[in-house]
Structure formats: C-alpha cells, structure tokens
Write a protein that holds these residues in place. Sequence first.
Motif, PDB file in Angstrom:
ATOM      1  N   LYS A  41       8.307   7.560  -6.050  1.00  0.00           N
ATOM      2  CA  LYS A  41       7.413   6.771  -6.898  1.00  0.00           C
ATOM      3  C   LYS A  41       8.061   5.403  -7.075  1.00  0.00           C
ATOM      4  O   LYS A  41       9.231   5.318  -7.460  1.00  0.00           O
ATOM      5  CB  LYS A  41       7.262   7.487  -8.241  1.00  0.00           C
ATOM      6  CG  LYS A  41       6.256   6.904  -9.186  1.00  0.00           C
ATOM      7  CD  LYS A  41       6.182   7.811 -10.422  1.00  0.00           C
ATOM      8  CE  LYS A  41       5.149   7.371 -11.421  1.00  0.00           C
ATOM      9  NZ  LYS A  41       5.129   8.317 -12.583  1.00  0.00           N
ATOM     10  N   HIS A  42       7.320   4.360  -6.758  1.00  0.00           N
ATOM     11  CA  HIS A  42       7.900   3.020  -6.676  1.00  0.00           C
ATOM     12  C   HIS A  42       7.048   2.058  -7.490  1.00  0.00           C
ATOM     13  O   HIS A  42       5.936   1.707  -7.097  1.00  0.00           O
ATOM     14  CB  HIS A  42       7.968   2.603  -5.197  1.00  0.00           C
ATOM     15  CG  HIS A  42       8.655   1.304  -4.953  1.00  0.00           C
ATOM     16  ND1 HIS A  42       8.734   0.744  -3.699  1.00  0.00           N
ATOM     17  CD2 HIS A  42       9.296   0.448  -5.792  1.00  0.00           C
ATOM     18  CE1 HIS A  42       9.400  -0.403  -3.773  1.00  0.00           C
ATOM     19  NE2 HIS A  42       9.740  -0.609  -5.034  1.00  0.00           N
ATOM     20  N   ASP A  43       7.602   1.672  -8.618  1.00  0.00           N
ATOM     21  CA  ASP A  43       6.902   0.755  -9.520  1.00  0.00           C
ATOM     22  C   ASP A  43       7.245  -0.673  -9.130  1.00  0.00           C
ATOM     23  O   ASP A  43       8.036  -1.346  -9.782  1.00  0.00           O
ATOM     24  CB  ASP A  43       7.321   1.058 -10.962  1.00  0.00           C
ATOM     25  CG  ASP A  43       6.479   0.299 -11.972  1.00  0.00           C
ATOM     26  OD1 ASP A  43       5.413  -0.217 -11.592  1.00  0.00           O
ATOM     27  OD2 ASP A  43       6.889   0.231 -13.140  1.00  0.00           O
ATOM     28  N   LEU A  67       2.199  -0.231  -8.386  1.00  0.00           N
ATOM     29  CA  LEU A  67       2.744   1.126  -8.348  1.00  0.00           C
ATOM     30  C   LEU A  67       2.198   1.862  -7.123  1.00  0.00           C
ATOM     31  O   LEU A  67       1.002   1.803  -6.834  1.00  0.00           O
ATOM     32  CB  LEU A  67       2.354   1.885  -9.614  1.00  0.00           C
ATOM     33  CG  LEU A  67       2.835   3.354  -9.671  1.00  0.00           C
ATOM     34  CD1 LEU A  67       4.334   3.433  -9.931  1.00  0.00           C
ATOM     35  CD2 LEU A  67       2.074   4.132 -10.735  1.00  0.00           C
ATOM     36  N   HIS A  68       3.085   2.545  -6.401  1.00  0.00           N
ATOM     37  CA  HIS A  68       2.653   3.355  -5.254  1.00  0.00           C
ATOM     38  C   HIS A  68       3.658   4.471  -5.041  1.00  0.00           C
ATOM     39  O   HIS A  68       4.684   4.534  -5.720  1.00  0.00           O
ATOM     40  CB  HIS A  68       2.515   2.476  -4.001  1.00  0.00           C
ATOM     41  CG  HIS A  68       3.796   1.812  -3.616  1.00  0.00           C
ATOM     42  ND1 HIS A  68       4.199   0.604  -4.146  1.00  0.00           N
ATOM     43  CD2 HIS A  68       4.793   2.195  -2.781  1.00  0.00           C
ATOM     44  CE1 HIS A  68       5.372   0.264  -3.639  1.00  0.00           C
ATOM     45  NE2 HIS A  68       5.761   1.217  -2.809  1.00  0.00           N
ATOM     46  N   TYR A  69       3.340   5.333  -4.088  1.00  0.00           N
ATOM     47  CA  TYR A  69       4.199   6.466  -3.756  1.00  0.00           C
ATOM     48  C   TYR A  69       4.574   6.337  -2.291  1.00  0.00           C
ATOM     49  O   TYR A  69       3.697   6.243  -1.436  1.00  0.00           O
ATOM     50  CB  TYR A  69       3.461   7.786  -4.010  1.00  0.00           C
ATOM     51  CG  TYR A  69       3.170   7.999  -5.482  1.00  0.00           C
ATOM     52  CD1 TYR A  69       3.968   8.853  -6.242  1.00  0.00           C
ATOM     53  CD2 TYR A  69       2.135   7.311  -6.107  1.00  0.00           C
ATOM     54  CE1 TYR A  69       3.725   9.025  -7.597  1.00  0.00           C
ATOM     55  CE2 TYR A  69       1.895   7.473  -7.467  1.00  0.00           C
ATOM     56  CZ  TYR A  69       2.689   8.330  -8.197  1.00  0.00           C
ATOM     57  OH  TYR A  69       2.455   8.494  -9.538  1.00  0.00           O
ATOM     58  N   ASP A  70       5.878   6.322  -1.990  1.00  0.00           N
ATOM     59  CA  ASP A  70       6.331   6.205  -0.610  1.00  0.00           C
ATOM     60  C   ASP A  70       6.585   7.596  -0.045  1.00  0.00           C
ATOM     61  O   ASP A  70       7.488   8.303  -0.504  1.00  0.00           O
ATOM     62  CB  ASP A  70       7.600   5.350  -0.545  1.00  0.00           C
ATOM     63  CG  ASP A  70       7.300   3.881  -0.830  1.00  0.00           C
ATOM     64  OD1 ASP A  70       6.529   3.282  -0.064  1.00  0.00           O
ATOM     65  OD2 ASP A  70       7.823   3.352  -1.825  1.00  0.00           O
ATOM     66  N   PHE A  71       5.791   7.964   0.940  1.00  0.00           N
ATOM     67  CA  PHE A  71       5.918   9.257   1.607  1.00  0.00           C
ATOM     68  C   PHE A  71       6.796   9.069   2.827  1.00  0.00           C
ATOM     69  O   PHE A  71       6.501   8.222   3.681  1.00  0.00           O
ATOM     70  CB  PHE A  71       4.525   9.738   2.018  1.00  0.00           C
ATOM     71  CG  PHE A  71       4.486  11.053   2.757  1.00  0.00           C
ATOM     72  CD1 PHE A  71       5.346  12.094   2.437  1.00  0.00           C
ATOM     73  CD2 PHE A  71       3.557  11.260   3.771  1.00  0.00           C
ATOM     74  CE1 PHE A  71       5.290  13.312   3.108  1.00  0.00           C
ATOM     75  CE2 PHE A  71       3.491  12.473   4.450  1.00  0.00           C
ATOM     76  CZ  PHE A  71       4.356  13.502   4.119  1.00  0.00           C
TER      77      PHE A  71
END
Length: 201
Positions: A39-41, A45-49
């Motif tokens: 989880k990268h704010d 904000l996004h989620y790095d898979f």
Amino acid sequence: MDEMRPLKEYMERRDFARTPEPEGEMGESGDRSLFVIQKHDASVLHYDFRLEVDGVLKSWAVPKGFSTDPSERRLAVPTEDHPLDYAEFEGVIPEEEYGGGTVLVWDAGLYRNLKEEGGKAVSLQEQIADGHVSVWLQGEKVAGGYALTRTSEEGDDDERWILVKMDDQGADARRNPVSTEPDSVVSGRSLAEVRQEEGGS
Ligand code: MN
C-alpha cells in the motif's frame, strides 16, 4: 525493457543516498515464488502488486487495490521491475523523491503459476509477454486465483491491464479487505503509524 540490465530503470529513478528503499540487487530465484501487495500513499494512494519472476519483482500499480469479488475489474498499470528485497520494504520515501510517500506491506505470501499448455507450465515471463497472467496467491488477506489481462498494446507508454479475482474458494463478494483490513500484515501498523515512526528526517 533492457534485457541486459535488469533493474536499470529502478536504479535510474532513485537516489539511494536520499531514499530508504533497498538498492537494486538481483536475487536468486528459488522454487518458492513470492508475491507482495504494498500500500503506497504517494501523490495518489495505490497498491503495488509485485510477483517474483526470474530474480526480480514484476510490478503493477493497482489504484483501487485487490477485490475478492469476481465481478470487479481493477485497473493495473505496469511499473518498473523492483529488486526482490523490496518485498519487505515499509517506510517513508522522501516527498521530493520518485514515488515519495509512505509504504506498508498490505499483504504477502507465496504464489504459484496456474497456466499450463499441454501439461507443461507456461512461464510467467511468457504469460506477461502474452498479456495473460494467471496465478494462485496464498496471502493472509487475498487467496486463490487472480487473472491479469493486458488491454492495450504491449510497451505502450500507457500500457493498461485489468486484474480480476477468479471464481474459486477464495472469492467472496461480501468481503472488502482494502477497507476492512487496511494495515500491514508484517508489522500491524497503519500508514499513519509507519509515517510517524519512520518519517522523521
Ligand atoms: Mn507505488
């Protein structure tokens, strides 16, 4: 992508004197393959898979994060390969640096390749090149099959993929782990706690 220099783009984008992120080093791939969802704010904000493939972490940014509902389609935008030890990174990237913002490990575990042709596994490299990736994730928050499908031309500057939960025992349309389980699976910390504990500089 420059095949001769893996992680070139990762290294070029970062000044390791200024960011606490790990320096790029190739890992040794074992028979167990890691996945992580960070989880990268950042500015957004996004989620790095990230999936371990041939000694690096193949990466996609997923703005809305993972769903457990097979009817949900989630945008996934490819980003540069990351080093294997990035999978453990939690901390604060300085605001003025690339990707500036707070990172926590939202989910992690091992994955396996689901794609076979004629009884033989199709490598993840091949699946990525073909634009169809099928993996089984064994995480704490998300589990079961997930499919990634490229929806634009390979190598487009704005290459886009779609991430969908497969309909299996890990599917559950009533769960919404992105909102009900927001914190780190490794440290239990929220974004605010990571920021507070590691943001001082
Ligand atoms: Mn990111």
